[in-house]
Design an enzyme around this catalytic site. Sequence first.
Site, PDB file in Angstrom:
ATOM      1  N   MET A  36      18.486  86.358  23.759  1.00  0.00           N
ATOM      2  CA  MET A  36      19.016  85.432  24.779  1.00  0.00           C
ATOM      3  C   MET A  36      18.025  85.331  25.925  1.00  0.00           C
ATOM      4  SD  MET A  36      22.092  86.358  27.447  1.00  0.00           S
ATOM      5  CE  MET A  36      23.546  85.570  26.799  1.00  0.00           C
ATOM      6  N   ASN A  37      17.808  84.099  26.438  1.00  0.00           N
ATOM      7  CA  ASN A  37      17.188  83.995  27.770  1.00  0.00           C
ATOM      8  C   ASN A  37      18.028  83.110  28.681  1.00  0.00           C
ATOM      9  OD1 ASN A  37      15.217  82.443  25.810  1.00  0.00           O
ATOM     10  ND2 ASN A  37      14.701  81.508  27.734  1.00  0.00           N
ATOM     11  N   ASP A  38      17.507  82.077  29.275  1.00  0.00           N
ATOM     12  CA  ASP A  38      18.181  81.396  30.398  1.00  0.00           C
ATOM     13  C   ASP A  38      19.646  81.023  30.151  1.00  0.00           C
ATOM     14  OD1 ASP A  38      15.438  81.211  30.658  1.00  0.00           O
ATOM     15  OD2 ASP A  38      15.403  79.052  30.897  1.00  0.00           O
ATOM     16  N   GLN A  54      19.974  80.031  26.214  1.00  0.00           N
ATOM     17  CA  GLN A  54      18.837  80.007  25.285  1.00  0.00           C
ATOM     18  C   GLN A  54      19.005  81.165  24.303  1.00  0.00           C
ATOM     19  OE1 GLN A  54      15.559  77.743  25.620  1.00  0.00           O
ATOM     20  NE2 GLN A  54      17.594  76.857  25.744  1.00  0.00           N
ATOM     21  N   TRP A  62      12.071  86.104  21.052  1.00  0.00           N
ATOM     22  CA  TRP A  62      12.125  84.676  21.342  1.00  0.00           C
ATOM     23  C   TRP A  62      11.625  83.922  20.114  1.00  0.00           C
ATOM     24  CZ3 TRP A  62       8.924  80.382  21.782  1.00  0.00           C
ATOM     25  CH2 TRP A  62       9.437  79.315  22.518  1.00  0.00           C
ATOM     26  N   ARG A 159      10.309  69.981  31.506  1.00  0.00           N
ATOM     27  CA  ARG A 159      11.517  70.560  30.908  1.00  0.00           C
ATOM     28  C   ARG A 159      12.570  71.002  31.918  1.00  0.00           C
ATOM     29  NH1 ARG A 159       7.232  74.109  29.772  1.00  0.00           N
ATOM     30  NH2 ARG A 159       7.263  76.043  30.976  1.00  0.00           N
ATOM     31  N   GLU A 213       9.761  75.999  36.704  1.00  0.00           N
ATOM     32  CA  GLU A 213      10.779  75.930  35.647  1.00  0.00           C
ATOM     33  C   GLU A 213      12.172  75.858  36.268  1.00  0.00           C
ATOM     34  OE1 GLU A 213       9.779  79.468  33.157  1.00  0.00           O
ATOM     35  OE2 GLU A 213       8.930  78.021  31.772  1.00  0.00           O
ATOM     36  N   TRP A 296      10.276  87.687  31.754  1.00  0.00           N
ATOM     37  CA  TRP A 296       9.334  87.458  30.660  1.00  0.00           C
ATOM     38  C   TRP A 296       8.289  88.570  30.619  1.00  0.00           C
ATOM     39  CZ3 TRP A 296      10.754  84.325  27.074  1.00  0.00           C
ATOM     40  CH2 TRP A 296      11.483  83.183  27.375  1.00  0.00           C
TER      41      TRP A 296
HETATM   42  C1  FRU Z   1      12.589  79.624  31.415  1.00  0.00           C
HETATM   43  C2  FRU Z   1      12.098  78.869  30.200  1.00  0.00           C
HETATM   44  C3  FRU Z   1      12.360  77.389  30.353  1.00  0.00           C
HETATM   45  C4  FRU Z   1      12.434  76.913  28.940  1.00  0.00           C
HETATM   46  C5  FRU Z   1      13.078  78.081  28.237  1.00  0.00           C
HETATM   47  C6  FRU Z   1      12.591  78.290  26.836  1.00  0.00           C
HETATM   48  O1  FRU Z   1      12.796  80.985  31.193  1.00  0.00           O
HETATM   49  O2  FRU Z   1      10.719  79.132  29.983  1.00  0.00           O
HETATM   50  O3  FRU Z   1      11.399  76.699  31.136  1.00  0.00           O
HETATM   51  O4  FRU Z   1      13.200  75.748  28.819  1.00  0.00           O
HETATM   52  O5  FRU Z   1      12.802  79.225  29.012  1.00  0.00           O
HETATM   53  O6  FRU Z   1      13.341  79.242  26.164  1.00  0.00           O
END
Ligand code: FRU
Length: 478
Positions: A36-38, A54, A62, A159, A213, A296
């Site tokens: 999982m991220n954002d 995410q 990832w 993005r 971002e 990250w």
């Molecule tokens: C931020 C990011 C966003 C992108 C996503 C990809 O952490 O880098 O800019 O949309 O994660 O997983």
Amino acid sequence: MTSLLKQTEQTLEKAQADINPRWYPRYHLAARAGWMNDPNGLVWFDGWYHAFYQHHPYSPEWGPMHWGHARSKDLVHWEHMPVALAPEGPADVDGCFSGSAVVDGDTLALIYTGHKFHGSPDTDDNLYQVQCLATSRDGIHFERHGMVIDTPSGLHHFRDPKVWREGERWYMVVGSRVENTGQVRLYSSSDLRKWQDEGIFAEADEGMGYMWECPDFFTLEGKRVLMFSPQGIAAEGYRNRNLFQSGYLLGEWQQGQPFTHDGQFIELDHGHDFYAPQSFLTPDNRRIVIGWLDMWESPMPEQQDGWAGMLSLPRELSLGDDYRVRMKPADEVTALRGSYYPTPACCLRNQKVLITADAEAVEVQLVWDLNASTAEQFGMALGDGLRIYADNQAQRLIVERRYPEYSLVGTRSIPLPADGLLTLRIFIDRSSVEVFVNDGDACLSSRIYPHPAQRDLSLFANHGVATLQQAGYWSLDK
Ligand code: FRU
């Protein structure tokens, strides 16, 4: 449900059964398994809070991004839902990147970035990021409408659309990179499908980063706030220590104009792990923020356990008299409280006092009287790995983690408050700590990796006396 989404659910069911739970959160949201991220698409729709995120369901690394999904009635008890989006269309073939959600009548609309390469993925020259739309009536199954905004010519990194309604129109901010300068672009629309380019909304000054971002734009008590996650800001003293930051600029904006900011960029959280926060409004108009409780390129020891990444507690924003954004746990967080265990408010003198032998999911509340504390260091410790303490010589509140076996050793800190009282609400989960200072003044959030047998929680004072006006903890229940 598409066959790819069905396959994803089967994979997750199997992987979930194999997770090692030693660091899996008890009361924070994490993926069932995998990466999982954002946080994405945070929204109130049809009686539920929705949190998308995410997600790479196929491994704890990832990979091609999906949108995971959970929902909640109260922002703290989450129910996992089927994965909402998989990278399966021509516009998002290499990933469904971050984005947001809005409610349009009886429809939930997700606006996200389609990530794709035209040719080899080894060079950014082949990268194209476009903005896409998907809609749903039930908040669970989504109809994909493909691309609604193409990559502007000459751009590649474009993005993380955040959409909001203002007057008669929808507006969207999008993060972008123009050579080595971070930018936010603005678009507007009457129907979420046809978008008009409104130009550059904000741009990095010298030293403010090569990519911005996850932009988010909202009004807080009459002030406009541009929150974003810049990449490429150099650390300076105690500031901007993490690889990437997340924070905000305050300013003014009128439709048809660029955003003008009044002051400098301020970090929202001062711990090791807080990135890509996104905000949303509750039905009673509170502005809540949730972030990714990771950074990250930081080691994530839970990857060996079959999962990676978690979200922060929901935090309510307000504006201080000093025009700083204040952040405290959303009121709903108190719903997690089980029994309360007071620690007799006391004086510590060159000693360590055990509070509980096993602090896995607790909220600790401590009120230190700084004027009556001469100890050089005093605070709280969890096992040997975490200390949250006031350093009287440096005059700072310090979060120190020490997990050398995972290459996670170091401190983050903020100045001690000037007014004599240090009030802390400290939320500990199996692999996280969030420290809220003086009811919204500051917050420090970090991931921690205690050995399950070393979760003893104690208070300490070294070289002198430390005085507590109040001390105790709640066990937090699901
Ligand atoms: C931020 C990011 C966003 C992108 C996503 C990809 O952490 O880098 O800019 O949309 O994660 O997983």
